[in-house]
Design an enzyme around this catalytic site. Structure first.
Site, mmCIF file in Angstrom:
data_model
loop_
_atom_site.group_PDB
_atom_site.id
_atom_site.type_symbol
_atom_site.label_atom_id
_atom_site.label_comp_id
_atom_site.label_asym_id
_atom_site.label_seq_id
_atom_site.Cartn_x
_atom_site.Cartn_y
_atom_site.Cartn_z
ATOM 1 N N LYS A 172 100.630 31.829 52.930
ATOM 2 C CA LYS A 172 99.233 31.856 52.525
ATOM 3 C C LYS A 172 99.178 31.669 51.017
ATOM 4 O O LYS A 172 99.740 32.461 50.253
ATOM 5 C CB LYS A 172 98.595 33.190 52.925
ATOM 6 C CG LYS A 172 97.149 33.311 52.479
ATOM 7 C CD LYS A 172 96.490 34.568 53.000
ATOM 8 C CE LYS A 172 95.079 34.693 52.458
ATOM 9 N NZ LYS A 172 94.389 35.885 52.971
ATOM 10 N N TYR A 191 86.224 26.750 61.516
ATOM 11 C CA TYR A 191 84.801 27.084 61.669
ATOM 12 C C TYR A 191 84.070 25.992 62.448
ATOM 13 O O TYR A 191 82.932 26.170 62.859
ATOM 14 C CB TYR A 191 84.167 27.299 60.291
ATOM 15 C CG TYR A 191 84.852 28.412 59.517
ATOM 16 C CD1 TYR A 191 84.535 29.743 59.776
ATOM 17 C CD2 TYR A 191 85.851 28.137 58.587
ATOM 18 C CE1 TYR A 191 85.184 30.773 59.116
ATOM 19 C CE2 TYR A 191 86.506 29.158 57.913
ATOM 20 C CZ TYR A 191 86.172 30.469 58.185
ATOM 21 O OH TYR A 191 86.826 31.484 57.531
ATOM 22 N N LYS A 245 98.267 28.357 55.502
ATOM 23 C CA LYS A 245 96.861 28.453 55.108
ATOM 24 C C LYS A 245 96.738 28.191 53.620
ATOM 25 O O LYS A 245 97.498 28.777 52.858
ATOM 26 C CB LYS A 245 96.372 29.862 55.453
ATOM 27 C CG LYS A 245 94.950 30.138 55.044
ATOM 28 C CD LYS A 245 94.655 31.598 55.223
ATOM 29 C CE LYS A 245 93.275 31.861 54.651
ATOM 30 N NZ LYS A 245 92.954 33.249 54.611
#
Ligand code: PBG
Length: 327
Positions: free
Chosen positions: A195, A313, A248
């Site tokens: 990340k 999303y 990510k």
């Protein structure tokens, strides 16, 4: 000059043939849909930098989860926005915490949908950091116990998987041990392994009110310039018991996705983060690109790079699009 024997265009001429030789398939089975939950009832608060995304109260999140499940999306990823924030992020591991409530409500109503919970403190701490702060520094080891408590309390509420996103060293091992001791030996861990300290989380932080109140996250999240380090992070999380690893953000880090998949071959998720969503939505709204095509191209590219699972999303929009193509 003789024509080339291999003419790539031969296979591109007919739509059906293009479909037959397509190398990467995107399916709604691969999608994970992130949702933000708030206290209250009947709330659907729009998130300004993420048009089409909302902070949802528990009753509304259940509706959204039902909707996602009916479209063939297998999993949601829950983020909580607490009533109160404090230095130790105590709502993160509270029985009546917002994620715990939402998890129970979703599992009661839509038992076949997988609930994944984000395990982190930053949404819950008053200083906005992902760990305990002492003397102005984010302390690693004192944070582990709180993360482990959070993961166990999510599992008790019925979470199917837990997903630590804090980037503290040793947290996967601490969570694995606590889950096993708590009788949750079968609950998998999806670790945010690589990340990065990314500007692309901006819209999320506005949604969750989790912007650090001092400094930034560069002492625990990764330097965007590094990839060898990402492989070490992934290897470490696998050693500590991660079942699924994650890279990510996704689009600016597809080389990392590709390297991790090639090196380890294990189930790999990529998180197409809030800023990636915002960019495509914004350009689409301005009429600067075809939003739907850009969305599908981005998602298939993340799969092509090597991700098995895509957290996005756009999950509902993509599932709708995939369904209409089939029809
Ligand atoms: C919590 C967390 C963040 C995101 C997922 N989990 C924010 C951060 O690290 O600041 C970002 C997700 C997104 O931007 O969509 N640590």
């Amino acid at each position: 000059m003789a024509p080339p024997i291999y003419r790539p265009r031969r296979l591109r001429d007919k739509a059906l043939l293009r479909k037959m030789v397509r190398e990467t398939a995107l399916s709604s089975d691969d999608l994970i849909y992130p949702l933000f939950v708030v206290h209250g009832r009947g709330l659907r608060q729009p998130i300004a930098p993420m048009p089409g995304q909302y902070r949802l109260s528990v009753d509304e999140v259940v509706k959204e989860a039902k909707d996602a499940a009916s479209m063939g999306i297998p999993a949601v990823l829950l983020f909580g926005i607490p009533e109160d924030k404090d230095p130790r992020g105590s709502e993160a591991y509270a029985d009546e915490g917002i994620v715990q409530q939402a998890t129970r409500a979703i599992k009661d109503t839509v038992p076949d949908l997988l609930v994944i919970t984000d395990v982190c403190l930053c949404e819950y701490t008053s200083h906005g950091h992902c760990g305990v702060v002492e003397d102005g520094r984010v302390k690693n080891d004192p944070t582990l116990e709180l993360l482990a408590r959070t993961a166990v309390s999510h599992a008790e509420a019925g979470a199917d998987l837990v997903a630590p996103s804090d980037m503290m060293d040793g947290r996967v091992a601490a969570i694995r041990e606590a889950l096993d001791e708590g009788g949750f030996g079968d609950t998998p861990i999806m670790a945010y392994s690589a990340k990065y300290a990314s500007s692309f989380y901006g819209p999320f932080r506005e949604a969750a009110g989790s912007t650090p109140q001092f400094g930034d996250r560069r002492s625990y999240q990764m330097d965007p310039a590094n990839v060898v380090e990402a492989l070490r992070e992934v290897a470490l999380d696998i050693d500590e018991g991660a079942d699924i690893v994650m890279v990510k953000p996704a689009l600016p880090y597809l080389d990392v996705v590709s390297r991790v998949k090639a090196e380890f071959g294990l189930p790999l998720a990529a998180y197409s983060v809030s800023g990636e969503y915002a960019m495509i939505r914004a350009a689409g709204t301005l009429g600067w690109l075809d939003e739907e095509r850009a969305m599908m191209e981005a998602l298939v590219s993340i799969r092509r790079a090597g991700a098995d699972l895509v957290i996005t999303y756009f999950a509902k929009d993509a599932a709708r699009r995939l369904e209409s193509r089939r029809a």
